[in-house]
Each structure stands twice: as structure tokens, then as C-alpha cells.
Design a protein around this motif. Structure first.
Motif, PDB file in Angstrom:
ATOM      1  N   ARG A   2       9.512  -5.249 -11.256  1.00 45.06           N
ATOM      2  CA  ARG A   2       9.428  -3.794 -11.163  1.00 45.06           C
ATOM      3  C   ARG A   2       8.397  -3.293 -12.166  1.00 45.06           C
ATOM      4  O   ARG A   2       7.935  -4.051 -13.020  1.00 45.06           O
ATOM      5  CB  ARG A   2      10.784  -3.139 -11.371  1.00 45.06           C
ATOM      6  N   PHE A   3       8.025  -2.032 -12.026  1.00 43.49           N
ATOM      7  CA  PHE A   3       6.997  -1.446 -12.862  1.00 43.49           C
ATOM      8  C   PHE A   3       7.545  -0.230 -13.581  1.00 43.49           C
ATOM      9  O   PHE A   3       8.308   0.542 -13.013  1.00 43.49           O
ATOM     10  CB  PHE A   3       5.791  -1.023 -12.013  1.00 43.49           C
ATOM     11  N   THR A  37       2.303   3.552  -9.270  1.00 39.97           N
ATOM     12  CA  THR A  37       2.151   3.936  -7.868  1.00 39.97           C
ATOM     13  C   THR A  37       1.126   3.048  -7.173  1.00 39.97           C
ATOM     14  O   THR A  37       1.343   2.580  -6.056  1.00 39.97           O
ATOM     15  CB  THR A  37       1.722   5.414  -7.764  1.00 39.97           C
ATOM     16  N   ALA A  38       0.006   2.783  -7.830  1.00 39.17           N
ATOM     17  CA  ALA A  38      -1.024   1.910  -7.249  1.00 39.17           C
ATOM     18  C   ALA A  38      -0.498   0.489  -7.066  1.00 39.17           C
ATOM     19  O   ALA A  38      -0.800  -0.167  -6.070  1.00 39.17           O
ATOM     20  CB  ALA A  38      -2.269   1.908  -8.129  1.00 39.17           C
ATOM     21  N   LEU A  39       0.294   0.010  -8.006  1.00 40.20           N
ATOM     22  CA  LEU A  39       0.852  -1.336  -7.904  1.00 40.20           C
ATOM     23  C   LEU A  39       1.900  -1.442  -6.804  1.00 40.20           C
ATOM     24  O   LEU A  39       2.110  -2.512  -6.237  1.00 40.20           O
ATOM     25  CB  LEU A  39       1.448  -1.775  -9.240  1.00 40.20           C
ATOM     26  N   ASN A  40       2.570  -0.347  -6.507  1.00 46.44           N
ATOM     27  CA  ASN A  40       3.584  -0.339  -5.452  1.00 46.44           C
ATOM     28  C   ASN A  40       2.992  -0.184  -4.056  1.00 46.44           C
ATOM     29  O   ASN A  40       3.705  -0.296  -3.067  1.00 46.44           O
ATOM     30  CB  ASN A  40       4.609   0.772  -5.696  1.00 46.44           C
ATOM     31  N   ASN A  41       1.685   0.074  -3.961  1.00 51.49           N
ATOM     32  CA  ASN A  41       1.032   0.279  -2.673  1.00 51.49           C
ATOM     33  C   ASN A  41       0.467  -1.052  -2.176  1.00 51.49           C
ATOM     34  O   ASN A  41      -0.504  -1.574  -2.713  1.00 51.49           O
ATOM     35  CB  ASN A  41      -0.085   1.317  -2.811  1.00 51.49           C
ATOM     36  N   ALA A  42       1.061  -1.600  -1.127  1.00 58.20           N
ATOM     37  CA  ALA A  42       0.651  -2.902  -0.595  1.00 58.20           C
ATOM     38  C   ALA A  42      -0.788  -2.899  -0.096  1.00 58.20           C
ATOM     39  O   ALA A  42      -1.428  -3.944  -0.029  1.00 58.20           O
ATOM     40  CB  ALA A  42       1.588  -3.318   0.527  1.00 58.20           C
ATOM     41  N   LYS A  43      -1.336  -1.739   0.239  1.00 54.96           N
ATOM     42  CA  LYS A  43      -2.712  -1.658   0.725  1.00 54.96           C
ATOM     43  C   LYS A  43      -3.723  -2.012  -0.363  1.00 54.96           C
ATOM     44  O   LYS A  43      -4.879  -2.285  -0.067  1.00 54.96           O
ATOM     45  CB  LYS A  43      -3.006  -0.263   1.265  1.00 54.96           C
TER      46      LYS A  43
END
Length: 61
Positions: A2-3, A37-43
Motif C-alpha cells: 500500500r502507499f 494516486t499515480a502509483l495506484n493508476n495501472a495505466k
């Protein structure tokens, strides 16, 4: 995994026995100027498996 965000830093925490286990998450990496947020975005990631070796690479864009 988690982050957590702390100011302009994002802490990557690892919980080796999972969220239902008795252990707690511990800090693994501290990243500067990257949001959770960027780390949670699979894209933002691509998992590439090479045929030359059995190593997998994780690229962050």
C-alpha cells in the motif's frame, strides 16, 4: 502493498502476511515527488516479460 503520502513523498509499505495477518506493514521505499494516486493508476505501468531470460521488468512511465 500500500502507499501513504507524507508531504511530497510517497511511502511504499509491504505487509508480508497480508492485511488479514497479524503482522503490520513496514516501509519498503520512499519516493519523492510521486503521488500515491499515480502509483495506484495501472495505466502508469507496463509489465513486460522477455523471452531471452525469465526476468520480468516493471516500467513506470
Amino acid at each position: 502493498m500500500r502507499f501513504e503520502t507524507q508531504g511530497s513523498k510517497t511511502i511504499v509499505l509491504i505487509d508480508t502476511d497480508g492485511s488479514s495477518g497479524r503482522g503490520r506493514a513496514v516501509s519498503f521505499l520512499t519516493l519523492k515527488n510521486i503521488s500515491a494516486t499515480a502509483l495506484n493508476n495501472a495505466k502508469n505501468f507496463a509489465l513486460i516479460r522477455t523471452t531471452i531470460t525469465s526476468i520480468e521488468y516493471l516500467y513506470c512511465y
